[in-house]
Design a protein around this motif. Structure first.
Motif, mmCIF file in Angstrom:
data_model
loop_
_atom_site.group_PDB
_atom_site.id
_atom_site.type_symbol
_atom_site.label_atom_id
_atom_site.label_comp_id
_atom_site.label_asym_id
_atom_site.label_seq_id
_atom_site.Cartn_x
_atom_site.Cartn_y
_atom_site.Cartn_z
ATOM 1 N N ILE A 1 48.063 37.772 116.831
ATOM 2 C CA ILE A 1 46.966 37.356 117.709
ATOM 3 C C ILE A 1 47.251 37.859 119.113
ATOM 4 O O ILE A 1 48.356 37.663 119.629
ATOM 5 N N CYS A 2 46.282 38.532 119.684
ATOM 6 C CA CYS A 2 46.561 38.972 121.052
ATOM 7 C C CYS A 2 45.573 38.360 122.044
ATOM 8 O O CYS A 2 44.368 38.337 121.834
ATOM 9 N N PHE A 3 46.137 37.779 123.092
ATOM 10 C CA PHE A 3 45.357 37.136 124.151
ATOM 11 C C PHE A 3 45.114 38.188 125.232
ATOM 12 O O PHE A 3 46.066 38.627 125.873
ATOM 13 N N LEU A 4 43.870 38.574 125.425
ATOM 14 C CA LEU A 4 43.598 39.599 126.446
ATOM 15 C C LEU A 4 43.226 39.007 127.805
ATOM 16 O O LEU A 4 43.106 39.739 128.783
ATOM 17 N N GLY A 5 42.980 37.701 127.865
ATOM 18 C CA GLY A 5 42.571 37.096 129.138
ATOM 19 C C GLY A 5 41.159 37.523 129.525
ATOM 20 O O GLY A 5 40.410 38.064 128.704
ATOM 21 N N LYS A 6 40.819 37.285 130.805
ATOM 22 C CA LYS A 6 39.463 37.625 131.262
ATOM 23 C C LYS A 6 39.321 39.141 131.351
ATOM 24 O O LYS A 6 40.223 39.816 131.844
ATOM 25 N N GLN A 7 38.206 39.660 130.878
ATOM 26 C CA GLN A 7 38.005 41.107 130.840
ATOM 27 C C GLN A 7 36.642 41.469 131.384
ATOM 28 O O GLN A 7 35.678 40.741 131.147
ATOM 29 N N ASP A 8 36.553 42.618 132.061
ATOM 30 C CA ASP A 8 35.254 43.066 132.552
ATOM 31 C C ASP A 8 34.512 43.914 131.516
ATOM 32 O O ASP A 8 33.309 43.824 131.376
#
Ligand code: GMT
Length: 384
Positions: free
Chosen positions: A265-272
């Motif tokens: 599982i990868c958490f990418l955080g907030k992304q534009d």
């Protein structure tokens, strides 16, 4: 009416769906020749500052030793009054009843005869969650009734507004759905939807990619996303991408560790650039408890990514069960996992649903068509 309008837009300038819709709609109006003034405490995330006809007016919410909490409503109202008089606004388009429609009402009282009309767009949280809170309810109800016009993105939210806020049913509330830019949110490979963009470095080439995008509030049930993925992985080699951040993040990270899924599982955080990430996914999961519309799901559909979501509130108005994805009981981990496995194990079924998902977004929720409906709505308000 053909003359360009001066429109003031107030929204929460964050990553949430209401801010996205307010910003995209404002930019669409600016491209149609209207002058659009964003009045907010920060620059909205998706706002292109250098677009012609777009202006930003910051609401400065200053701390003051007299107040325990800085009162956002008052500087917002003052800025609205100032912008309305300087720019000769025709219309305040406010997103969220409390406190934005309340500020618009106050500004209107201050401005008197030269006051702009007020269009309030409700988004869900302001009704389904705030609506329950007795400390907001009378003001929310009053501010809605004091608006010149009110829109909601789904029929569900219209009914919920009448019911939860005891709004008389002869008070008109129009359904004007949310929308998506289908040129930006488009499939990576329209001819073969099973071919997604090359995977992220963490995912193996043979893995199916599941994705979830939200603000990690409890209502989104991100822990349920992880539990569903845990079951799917037992049948299908897969990886989960989590985009966004919020109050549930550390609880979810803990669950991921407990289930031994850290490498999957990868958490990418907030992304534009959400579109680019969606193009790498095979399936979108949205097991929310509440969702008046589900803009994140619509953006996935537009990329040809089928959605497995909860059968709640406005979601069935966006996702057609069995056509663009599947709708399930939000608390049935097994049912959701079964639907994911079913979709991911048949190329022909996957192709059919992916093509239908894309067609759904293009035919019913394209940005230009819905922006034209808002423009007509604005004109009808001004000419009244
Ligand atoms: O869902 C959130 O937490 C964010 C919230 C917001 O205000 O941006 O989303 C609401 O408005 C979106 C845009 O209209 C809708 O797509 C979401 O379904 C709605 N969220 C809820 O109803 C919980």
């Amino acid at each position: 009416m053909n003359r360009p309008l001066n429109i003031g837009i107030t929204c929460y300038p964050t990553y949430g769906g209401s801010g996205v819709i307010a910003t995209e709609l404002g930019m669409a109006m600016a491209k149609r020749g209207h002058r659009v003034h964003f009045i907010a405490y920060d620059i909205p995330r998706r706002l292109d500052r250098y677009l012609e006809n777009v202006f930003f007016h910051e609401v400065e919410v200053r701390d003051n030793p007299v107040f325990l909490h800085p009162p956002y409503l008052i500087p917002l109202t003052s800025t609205m009054v100032d912008v309305a008089s300087q720019e000769k606004l025709d219309l305040f388009h406010v997103h969220y009843a409390v406190p934005h429609a309340t500020s618009a009402f106050l500004a209107k009282q201050i401005l008197g005869e030269r006051a702009p009309k007020i269009l309030t767009t409700l988004h869900g949280t302001d009704i389904t969650l705030v609506g329950h809170d007795r400390s907001y309810l009378p003001v929310a109800r009053f501010s809605i009734l004091a608006s010149d016009s009110v829109t909601v993105p789904s029929a569900f939210l219209r009914e919920a507004t009448y019911e939860k806020l005891s709004i008389p049913t002869d008070f008109p509330i129009s359904v004007l759905p949310n929308f998506v830019d289908t040129e930006v949110f488009r499939p990576h490979c329209p001819e073969d939807p099973t071919r997604v963009r090359p995977p992220l470095p963490h995912c193996a080439a043979n893995e199916k990619v599941l994705i979830h995008v939200s603000n990690f509030r409890p209502v989104k049930q991100v822990d349920q996303v992880v539990k569903v993925f845990h079951l799917v992985r037992q049948k299908i080699p897969s990886h989960l991408i989590l985009v966004g951040d919020g109050p549930e993040r550390s609880h979810v990270e803990q669950l991921v560790r407990e289930l031994g899924l850290k490498d999957k599982i990868c958490f990418l955080g907030k992304q534009d650039s959400v579109a680019e990430i969606l193009q790498r996914a095979h399936l979108f999961l949205l097991p929310s408890r509440n969702e008046s519309f589900g803009l994140a799901a619509l953006e996935a559909l537009s990329c040809g990514v089928p959605v497995v979501a909860s059968r709640v509130e406005g979601l069935p108005e966006v996702i057609r069960d069995g056509k663009d994805g599947y709708l399930c009981d939000p608390n049935s981990t097994e049912q959701m996992a079964e639907r994911c496995v079913q979709l991911l194990s048949s190329d022909s079924l996957y192709r059919e649903i992916s093509l239908s998902a894309r067609a759904r977004a293009v035919e019913s929720f394209g940005k230009d068509a819905i922006a034209a409906r808002f423009e007509a709505h604005y004109s009808s308000m001004i000419t009244k």
